[in-house]
Write a protein that holds these residues in place. Structure first.
Motif, PDB file in Angstrom:
ATOM      1  N   SER A 112       1.157   4.584  11.044  1.00  0.00           N
ATOM      2  CA  SER A 112       0.023   4.719  11.118  1.00  0.00           C
ATOM      3  C   SER A 112       0.161   6.050  11.539  1.00  0.00           C
ATOM      4  CB  SER A 112      -1.016   3.609  11.671  1.00  0.00           C
ATOM      5  OG  SER A 112      -1.237   2.339  10.918  1.00  0.00           O
ATOM      6  N   ASN A 235       3.733   1.203   4.155  1.00  0.00           N
ATOM      7  CA  ASN A 235       2.639   2.243   5.285  1.00  0.00           C
ATOM      8  C   ASN A 235       3.698   3.683   4.816  1.00  0.00           C
ATOM      9  OD1 ASN A 235       1.335   4.080   6.757  1.00  0.00           O
ATOM     10  ND2 ASN A 235       0.510   2.364   7.296  1.00  0.00           N
ATOM     11  N   GLN A 239       3.903   7.928   2.477  1.00  0.00           N
ATOM     12  CA  GLN A 239       3.997   9.188   3.128  1.00  0.00           C
ATOM     13  C   GLN A 239       4.888   9.673   2.562  1.00  0.00           C
ATOM     14  OE1 GLN A 239       3.541   8.807   7.642  1.00  0.00           O
ATOM     15  NE2 GLN A 239       2.007   7.093   7.316  1.00  0.00           N
TER      16      GLN A 239
END
Length: 275
Positions: A112, A235, A239
């Motif tokens: 994160s 996640n 990215q």
């Protein structure tokens, strides 16, 4: 106006930097200032959340390691055939589960924080080989992973190698945890460089499949998992601008679960070795 629009679109969880001076007309300056204020508040909120998750996980990791050592010592001290053996093993099992959850929380915190926004060139297939070897030899009992490279010897991608390792490892661990133990996990490198990871299991409902990359969502209640592995993988994939697709059941069957991941701008090389 177009430059301001492009700068705003470039902002995300991994890029909350303020928009620098663009020599905008006076009537657009309040918009830029408002966006920068919002970015600052979001950065503060996200940093606080990530720091809490990381600190909590770190604070739990050492005590859990000490607890596990004490439980193992207690198990060795009990006489053979003791009626307490079962309870000691239960405590050890629950401690290992909690330790795995803590480790996943650390990984989620790192994911994160935007660890995968680097764009270094590296060989993805070499990472996969290392992970398959490690999981097969050192981590799980009775592991059977079949790697089909289709004569591809290298897959060059752009990203962060450590983050990619976390991504692929979580996908493999998820497949190993939820598989039918009588059937292997199959990792297939397709000719276009796409990676398929499949395992045999009962088919998931469309509703569950749609929510499976959310944190703490589990596809099975008969197998204990943290519910974080696919969330971490998703996640990191976002990215890296990689496409992560889930399917269940597998094509042409009524069972199974599969994950496909494709990285952008990849390059493949073929060699003499490979399945």
């Amino acid at each position: 106006m177009d430059r301001l629009h492009d700068e705003m679109r470039a902002r995300g969880s991994g890029n909350l930097r303020p928009i620098l001076s663009l020599n905008l007309p006076d009537e657009l300056l309040p918009i830029q200032r408002s966006v920068n204020t919002l970015m600052e508040r979001l950065e503060t909120a996200l940093s606080t959340e990530r720091a809490f998750a990381a600190s909590a996980a770190h604070e739990l990791r050492n005590p859990l390691g000490a607890l596990m050592a004490q439980v193992q010592m207690l198990g060795r001290m009990l006489p053979a055939g003791s009626e307490l053996d079962e309870r000691v093993e239960l405590i050890a099992s629950r401690t290992r589960r909690l330790a795995r959850t803590v480790e996943k929380l650390l990984q989620l915190s790192r994911a994160s924080s935007g660890i995968a926004f680097r764009r270094d060139r590296f060989d993805l297939l070499a990472v996969i080989h290392v992970l398959v070897d490690d999981l097969t030899c050192n981590v799980y009992d009775d592991v059977h992973i079949i790697l089909k490279t289709n004569r591809i010897s290298k897959i060059f991608v752009y990203g962060d190698m450590d983050a990619t390792g976390i991504l692929i490892r979580n996908l493999l661990e998820n497949a190993l945890l939820h598989r039918n133990i009588a059937r292997p996990v199959v990792v297939t490198i397709l000719p276009d460089g796409c990676i398929d990871i499949t395992n045999d299991c009962a088919a998931l409902s469309p509703e569950t499949l749609a929510r499976l990359t959310n944190p703490f969502v589990r596809g099975s209640h008969t197998v204990y998992g943290s519910g974080l592995g696919l969330a971490i993988a998703s996640n990191i994939a976002q990215q890296m601008d990689a496409t992560l697709s889930l399917c269940s059941p597998l094509a042409g069957t009524t069972r199974g679960f599969g994950v496909s991941i494709r990285f952008p701008d990849l390059e493949t090389q073929t060699g003499e070795q490979g399945d």
